[in-house]
Design an enzyme around this catalytic site. Structure first.
Site, PDB file in Angstrom:
ATOM      1  N   GLY A 127      12.326  22.695  -8.161  1.00  8.75           N
ATOM      2  CA  GLY A 127      11.730  21.105  -9.216  1.00  8.75           C
ATOM      3  C   GLY A 127      10.555  21.603 -10.009  1.00  8.75           C
ATOM      4  N   GLY A 128      10.544  22.770 -10.657  1.00 11.43           N
ATOM      5  CA  GLY A 128       9.364  23.325 -11.448  1.00 11.43           C
ATOM      6  C   GLY A 128       9.204  22.896 -13.066  1.00 11.43           C
ATOM      7  CG  ASP A 145      22.709  20.063  -8.402  1.00 13.50           C
ATOM      8  OD1 ASP A 145      21.975  19.107  -7.851  1.00 13.50           O
ATOM      9  OD2 ASP A 145      23.814  19.666  -9.051  1.00 13.50           O
ATOM     10  CG  LEU A 146      17.152  21.931  -4.513  1.00 10.33           C
ATOM     11  CD1 LEU A 146      15.838  21.145  -4.111  1.00 10.33           C
ATOM     12  CD2 LEU A 146      17.448  23.058  -3.800  1.00 10.33           C
ATOM     13  CG  ASN A 165       7.679  20.126  -6.145  1.00 12.15           C
ATOM     14  OD1 ASN A 165       6.852  19.411  -5.984  1.00 12.15           O
ATOM     15  ND2 ASN A 165       8.297  20.195  -7.457  1.00 12.15           N
ATOM     16  CB  SER A 203       5.332  12.124   0.300  1.00 14.03           C
ATOM     17  OG  SER A 203       5.161  10.857   0.032  1.00 14.03           O
ATOM     18  CE1 TYR A 238      10.245  11.394  -2.577  1.00 17.35           C
ATOM     19  CE2 TYR A 238       8.395   9.968  -1.500  1.00 17.35           C
ATOM     20  CZ  TYR A 238       8.752  11.249  -2.462  1.00 17.35           C
ATOM     21  OH  TYR A 238       7.861  11.997  -2.657  1.00 17.35           O
TER      22      TYR A 238
END
Length: 251
Positions: free
Chosen positions: A14-15, A64-65, A91, A145, A158
């Site tokens: 996700g960079g 693509d995770l 991330n 998070s 989430y």
């Protein structure tokens, strides 16, 4: 900490933008060799190109995770490009459930969030493990998070996924410790990045008023703790959760 990560080979998921782009940029400026994956190809290529033009060692790889074969391909390409992997930052994440109550949330949305945020981080960690172990100083930093610490409403999938990431961090730390690989988690608060632009103004205000440090959180606030956990200074730190949120939720 200057030059503490010079030459370190790090893969970031996700960079292409947001916190991930901040991590990639901070690592590159520290002299690390960085590969980063994302589904945002144009943004990723642009960031890599900009960093290389500035003299840094940064490489974008499609990722693509939600697709296990993409994870394997990304790790293989990273190893080929960097010659190995010393650090991994898990991330990448999706929200999708923002603004929906538990009753409104659909199983499809729940599954999509869990597949990327939890299953993706697990598969990426396992795929990188042989290379991290071979490094002799392997480190994984999972980006959780602080919503999982205080239970943010109308964000259930989430929040649940980030709670799972925190629990997974502890279990992986015990499993990977025998191979000299550390696994830790960072729990950022609401950070001013593109991905949080959708968050209602009242939620931003709620965070601002609730922090011990009463100002907005920016990506640089998270960079330092992440870089520390990737460095040799943190070689005896594993299985830990570090909230980085200005004292909004305290661990």
């Amino acid at each position: 900490m200057r030059d503490a990560l010079k030459g370190r080979r790090v893969l970031v998921t996700g960079g292409a933008r947001g916190l991930g782009a901040a991590f990639v940029t901070a690592l590159a400026k520290q002299g690390a060799r960085v590969a980063f994956g994302d589904v945002l190809h144009a943004e990723g290529e642009a960031l890599a190109r900009s960093l290389r033009e500035a003299g840094h060692d940064a490489h974008f790889i499609a990722l693509d995770l939600a697709d296990p074969s993409s994870i394997e391909a990304c790790v293989a390409a990273s190893v080929q490009t960097l010659g190995g992997i010393d650090g991994l930052i898990n991330n990448a994440a999706i929200t999708n459930s923002g603004g929906k109550s538990a009753e409104e949330l659909t199983p499809a949305t729940w599954d999509a969030v869990m597949n990327v945020n939890v299953r993706g981080a697990w598969l990426m960690s396992v795929a990188c493990l042989p290379h991290l172990a071979k490094s002799g100083r392997g480190s994984i930093v999972n980006i959780a998070s602080d919503t999982a610490l205080w239970g943010a409403p109308k964000l259930l999938a989430y929040v649940a996924s980030k709670g799972a990431v925190i629990a997974m961090t502890r279990s992986l730390a015990r499993e990977f410790g025998g191979r000299n690989v550390t696994v830790n988690a960072i729990a950022p608060g609401l950070t001013e990045v593109e991905a949080t632009a959708y968050v209602p103004a009242e939620r931003h205000e709620y965070y601002l008023k609730g922090r011990a440090l009463t100002r907005a959180q920016v990506p640089d606030d998270v960079n330092g703790p992440v870089l520390f956990l990737l460095s040799d200074a943190a070689r005896f730190v594993t299985g830990q959760l570090l909230p980085v949120n200005g004292g909004f939720a305290m661990n």
